[in-house]
Design an enzyme around this catalytic site. Structure first.
Site, PDB file in Angstrom:
ATOM      1  N   HIS A 194       0.829  -1.204   0.000  1.00  0.00           N
ATOM      2  CA  HIS A 194       0.000   0.000   0.000  1.00  0.00           C
ATOM      3  C   HIS A 194       0.866   1.258   0.000  1.00  0.00           C
ATOM      4  O   HIS A 194       0.626   2.212  -0.733  1.00  0.00           O
ATOM      5  CB  HIS A 194      -0.903  -0.028   1.232  1.00  0.00           C
ATOM      6  CG  HIS A 194      -1.898   1.063   1.209  1.00  0.00           C
ATOM      7  ND1 HIS A 194      -3.038   0.996   0.457  1.00  0.00           N
ATOM      8  CD2 HIS A 194      -1.874   2.275   1.759  1.00  0.00           C
ATOM      9  CE1 HIS A 194      -3.684   2.128   0.592  1.00  0.00           C
ATOM     10  NE2 HIS A 194      -3.005   2.921   1.384  1.00  0.00           N
ATOM     11  N   ARG A 296      -9.292  -0.818 -14.040  1.00  0.00           N
ATOM     12  CA  ARG A 296      -9.573  -1.884 -13.068  1.00  0.00           C
ATOM     13  C   ARG A 296     -11.036  -1.769 -12.623  1.00  0.00           C
ATOM     14  O   ARG A 296     -11.339  -1.081 -11.637  1.00  0.00           O
ATOM     15  CB  ARG A 296      -8.658  -1.734 -11.852  1.00  0.00           C
ATOM     16  CG  ARG A 296      -7.187  -2.049 -12.094  1.00  0.00           C
ATOM     17  CD  ARG A 296      -6.397  -1.875 -10.806  1.00  0.00           C
ATOM     18  NE  ARG A 296      -5.122  -2.536 -10.821  1.00  0.00           N
ATOM     19  CZ  ARG A 296      -3.937  -1.916 -10.971  1.00  0.00           C
ATOM     20  NH1 ARG A 296      -3.888  -0.615 -11.113  1.00  0.00           N
ATOM     21  NH2 ARG A 296      -2.814  -2.603 -10.953  1.00  0.00           N
ATOM     22  N   ARG A 333     -10.667  -3.881 -18.162  1.00  0.00           N
ATOM     23  CA  ARG A 333     -10.451  -5.227 -17.634  1.00  0.00           C
ATOM     24  C   ARG A 333     -11.725  -5.689 -16.956  1.00  0.00           C
ATOM     25  O   ARG A 333     -12.296  -4.952 -16.139  1.00  0.00           O
ATOM     26  CB  ARG A 333      -9.307  -5.225 -16.634  1.00  0.00           C
ATOM     27  CG  ARG A 333      -9.195  -6.587 -15.959  1.00  0.00           C
ATOM     28  CD  ARG A 333      -7.985  -6.709 -15.097  1.00  0.00           C
ATOM     29  NE  ARG A 333      -8.137  -6.017 -13.832  1.00  0.00           N
ATOM     30  CZ  ARG A 333      -7.154  -5.920 -12.947  1.00  0.00           C
ATOM     31  NH1 ARG A 333      -5.973  -6.416 -13.220  1.00  0.00           N
ATOM     32  NH2 ARG A 333      -7.351  -5.298 -11.809  1.00  0.00           N
ATOM     33  N   ASN A 444       2.482  -7.537 -11.610  1.00  0.00           N
ATOM     34  CA  ASN A 444       2.319  -7.708 -10.150  1.00  0.00           C
ATOM     35  C   ASN A 444       1.973  -9.156  -9.841  1.00  0.00           C
ATOM     36  O   ASN A 444       2.589  -9.799  -8.995  1.00  0.00           O
ATOM     37  CB  ASN A 444       1.213  -6.794  -9.613  1.00  0.00           C
ATOM     38  CG  ASN A 444       1.395  -5.350 -10.027  1.00  0.00           C
ATOM     39  OD1 ASN A 444       2.505  -4.931 -10.317  1.00  0.00           O
ATOM     40  ND2 ASN A 444       0.319  -4.593 -10.076  1.00  0.00           N
ATOM     41  N   ASP A 445       0.961  -9.659 -10.529  1.00  0.00           N
ATOM     42  CA  ASP A 445       0.574 -11.049 -10.272  1.00  0.00           C
ATOM     43  C   ASP A 445       1.528 -12.030 -10.928  1.00  0.00           C
ATOM     44  O   ASP A 445       1.811 -13.091 -10.368  1.00  0.00           O
ATOM     45  CB  ASP A 445      -0.872 -11.302 -10.744  1.00  0.00           C
ATOM     46  CG  ASP A 445      -1.865 -10.862  -9.688  1.00  0.00           C
ATOM     47  OD1 ASP A 445      -1.635 -11.175  -8.503  1.00  0.00           O
ATOM     48  OD2 ASP A 445      -2.846 -10.185 -10.024  1.00  0.00           O
ATOM     49  N   ARG A 455       2.135 -11.204  -2.996  1.00  0.00           N
ATOM     50  CA  ARG A 455       2.515  -9.825  -3.293  1.00  0.00           C
ATOM     51  C   ARG A 455       2.243  -8.891  -2.115  1.00  0.00           C
ATOM     52  O   ARG A 455       2.771  -7.793  -2.051  1.00  0.00           O
ATOM     53  CB  ARG A 455       1.787  -9.313  -4.552  1.00  0.00           C
ATOM     54  CG  ARG A 455       0.296  -9.278  -4.422  1.00  0.00           C
ATOM     55  CD  ARG A 455      -0.390  -9.058  -5.757  1.00  0.00           C
ATOM     56  NE  ARG A 455      -0.692  -7.670  -6.020  1.00  0.00           N
ATOM     57  CZ  ARG A 455      -1.381  -7.241  -7.071  1.00  0.00           C
ATOM     58  NH1 ARG A 455      -1.797  -8.115  -7.993  1.00  0.00           N
ATOM     59  NH2 ARG A 455      -1.645  -5.981  -7.244  1.00  0.00           N
ATOM     60  N   CYS A 492       1.037  -3.702 -17.940  1.00  0.00           N
ATOM     61  CA  CYS A 492       0.206  -2.784 -17.164  1.00  0.00           C
ATOM     62  C   CYS A 492       0.417  -2.948 -15.661  1.00  0.00           C
ATOM     63  O   CYS A 492      -0.252  -2.318 -14.866  1.00  0.00           O
ATOM     64  CB  CYS A 492      -1.269  -2.943 -17.517  1.00  0.00           C
ATOM     65  SG  CYS A 492      -1.921  -4.569 -17.080  1.00  0.00           S
TER      66      CYS A 492
HETATM   67  C1  PEP Z   1      -1.039  -7.036 -12.236  1.00  0.00           C
HETATM   68  O1  PEP Z   1      -1.271  -8.083 -11.630  1.00  0.00           O
HETATM   69  O2  PEP Z   1       0.102  -6.676 -12.587  1.00  0.00           O
HETATM   70  C2  PEP Z   1      -2.141  -6.117 -12.568  1.00  0.00           C
HETATM   71  C3  PEP Z   1      -1.958  -5.083 -13.356  1.00  0.00           C
HETATM   72  O3  PEP Z   1      -3.336  -6.370 -11.972  1.00  0.00           O
HETATM   73  P1  PEP Z   1      -3.647  -5.983 -10.427  1.00  0.00           P
HETATM   74  O4  PEP Z   1      -2.464  -5.249  -9.882  1.00  0.00           O
HETATM   75  O5  PEP Z   1      -4.877  -5.178 -10.447  1.00  0.00           O
HETATM   76  O6  PEP Z   1      -3.834  -7.343  -9.836  1.00  0.00           O
HETATM   77 MG    MG Z   2      -3.308  -8.721 -11.398  1.00  0.00          MG
END
Ligand code: PEP
Ligand code: MG
Length: 561
Positions: A194, A296, A333, A444-445, A455, A492
């Site tokens: 955060h 998102r 998305r 990120n994922d 994460r 992204c």
């Molecule tokens: C990601 O996972 O990189 C992504 C852009 O989706 P979120 O961060 O919303 O899970």
């Molecule tokens: Mg993601």
């Protein structure tokens, strides 16, 4: 770590916002001073009087949250409003009263009452389990009020300073003022924590996961380097000020970058914005971006108990599409509910491993109507605004999932894509590309699933780093598949917001970068200073490094000298 007042030393962490800051450390207390608690615990109160004292403290804490909520917007305002309600919750009051009647002293009764709620919330999983951090925050604040101490957390420093904290709660970050908060250093937290997200939004130089940060004596002069991820204690003052001034001059040069995205030798790379709702889309539409690379949609519904009707959804999506209906385009998305983004009407509760559970596109397996209604609403919004609309699904693991989703989207006359967030999809990107029009890599994922590291886990920041060579390999595989298929492959996730990593991604063949609006100019300007062949060299040195620090160092040396 050396803490002697005149000794220089350097701490290391994960860089988040690539900029420099120099100032005295202000330590953010996350706990109430133990001696104040001991004094109060010894004071003793009858149950009736104790309950009244509790009510006054809880109300004051609730009012504090409500005041902060008024000044905040978007998700921060929602979190604060929810905390205001939770602080004066009747059930919580009842639990405290029960424990007082059972003979517990007031502080123990507050703790027992909160723990009772923590157990219930944890057991419910999903959205409710996410509130446990807020419950602990509320408990600390009520206890502080009871013992006559200021509420813990961030008090705005009176003079410009570097905030040093264990980690920051959402309620702490809502009111941060970049005019007085020169830099942020946290002991815990990773690049997607955060604190990192808020620091990026506000453009405050930030390093997270800095082991030993909380042992820094208050007032110690710190040089925070959000490019290298170092925090220098007691640097030479003149040298530090010079470096900060040079960095600021360079950043202000970056601020004048006005797009469109391209490398120094003119190879076009789309620079796009990540948005959450109409408000953030309107704000992002004034930045030099060619569209939205990630809307998102689930963030529009975090506080909704019931699924909005198709008409209501269409009007919400229309606000975002309308902001970019001018020759630009928006990648919507579909709902990525579940795990770290619980949505009451969609998320499966009580899963043992929500990040590996029924989230994202998987929610439509047992409830296809949810996806169909959302797609219908997106198509309506696209028709009403005339905006070029692409639609992609999150958490896709197989070619069959991609094919089924793509067929539905194409039937509506929209461009269909999927996110690459699961290693299986990255490895089979060439097959996935046979059934979709574009890919967007959610780093990120993808990092979380490649490294098997949550994460949100603050202790695993060194693993949840998109510069990890294994993550870079999967991105390279995906980008190369896009190149061969002649179809766009964007990034992204937060990786796109790192100017050096952005050059690496482009060198791998990524065709668009989507990021928080605050990162657009630094990324666009850096890319504009590096020719494509140097981006390719950067990709090569990053891919051949053995760990994230070596990759960063090698790329920095290559691109910045
Ligand atoms: C990601 O996972 O990189 C992504 C852009 O989706 P979120 O961060 O919303 O899970
Ligand atoms: Mg993601």
């Amino acid at each position: 770590m050396v803490t002697s007042p005149d000794v220089r030393s350097t701490l290391r962490g994960t860089p988040v916002v690539p900029a420099l800051a120099y100032g005295p450390a202000v330590l953010v207390r996350s706990e109430v001073a133990p001696d104040a608690i001991a004094r109060f615990a010894a004071s003793g109160l009858e149950p009736e009087a104790a309950l009244e004292t509790y009510e006054l403290a809880a109300q004051a804490v609730s009012d504090g949250f409500a005041r902060k909520a008024e000044k905040a917007s978007g998700a921060a305002a929602e979190v604060l409003t929810a905390s205001a309600g939770l602080a004066r919750d009747k059930g919580l009051r009842g639990a405290v009263r029960k424990h007082l009647s059972a003979g517990e002293d007031l502080l123990t009764a507050v703790h027992s009452g909160v723990e009772q709620f923590v157990t219930v919330f944890t057991g419910m999983g999903g959205l409710m389990a996410e509130r446990v951090t807020d419950l602990h925050d509320i408990e600390r604040r009520i206890v502080a009020r009871l013992v006559g101490e200021p509420e813990p957390g961030v008090a705005a420093p009176e003079t410009p300073a570097v905030l040093v904290a264990e980690d920051l709660a959402p309620s702490d970050t809502a009111g941060l003022d970049p005019a007085v908060v020169l830099g942020l250093v946290t002991e815990r937290g990773g690049p997607t924590s955060h604190t990192a997200i808020i620091a990026r939004q506000l453009g405050i130089p930030c390093v997270v996961g800095v082991h030993g940060a909380m042992a820094v004596p208050a007032g110690t002069p710190l040089l925070v380097d959000g490019i290298t991820g170092t925090v220098e204690l007691r640097p030479d003052p003149a040298g530090a000020q010079e470096r900060v001034a040079a960095d600021a001059a360079q950043r202000s040069a970056l601020a004048s970058w006005s797009g469109p995205g391209a490398t120094a030798d003119g190879v076009p790379v789309k620079i796009l914005a990540n948005v959450a709702d109409g408000e953030s889309a309107r704000a992002a539409s004034t930045a030099p971006v060619q569209g939205v690379g990630l809307f998102r949609t689930e963030l529009c519904f975090l506080n909704r108990q019931d699924e909005p009707s198709v008409e209501e959804q269409a009007s919400i999506y229309g606000e975002v599409l309308g902001a970019f209906g001018d020759e630009r385009y928006v990648v919507v998305r579909t709902l990525d509910a579940g795990s770290d983004k619980p949505v009451a009407f969609a998320t499966h509760v009580g899963e043992e491993n929500p990040a590996l559970g029924v989230r994202g596109l998987r929610l439509s397996f047992g409830n296809p109507g949810l996806l169909d209604r959302q797609l219908e609403a997106v198509a309506k919004a696209a028709a009403a605004t005339g905006a070029e609309t692409w639609v992609m699904a999150p958490m896709v693991a197989t070619v069959a999932e991609a094919a089924e989703f793509s067929a539905k989207v194409r039937t509506l006359g929209l461009k269909a894509g999927v996110m690459i967030e699961v290693p299986s999809a990255a490895l089979l990107a060439h097959r996935v590309l046979e059934v979709v029009d574009f890919l967007s890599i959610g780093t990120n994922d993808l990092t979380q699933y490649t490294m098997a590291a949550d994460r949100m886990a603050t202790d695993l920041a060194h693993l949840t780093d998109p510069w990890q060579p294994a993550v870079l390999q999967l991105i390279a595989i995906t980008a190369e598949a896009g190149f061969h298929a002649g179809k766009p492959v964007g990034v992204c996730g937060e990786a796109a917001a790192d100017p050096l990593l952005a050059c690496v991604l482009v060198g791998m063949g990524v065709t668009s970068l989507s990021m928080a609006a605050a990162a657009v100019r630094p990324v666009g300007a850096r890319l504009a200073s590096v020719p494509m062949d140097l981006c390719e060299d950067a990709a090569e040195v990053a891919l051949s490094a053995t760990d994230p620090a070596a990759a960063r160092d090698a790329v920095r040396r290559l691109l910045l000298g």
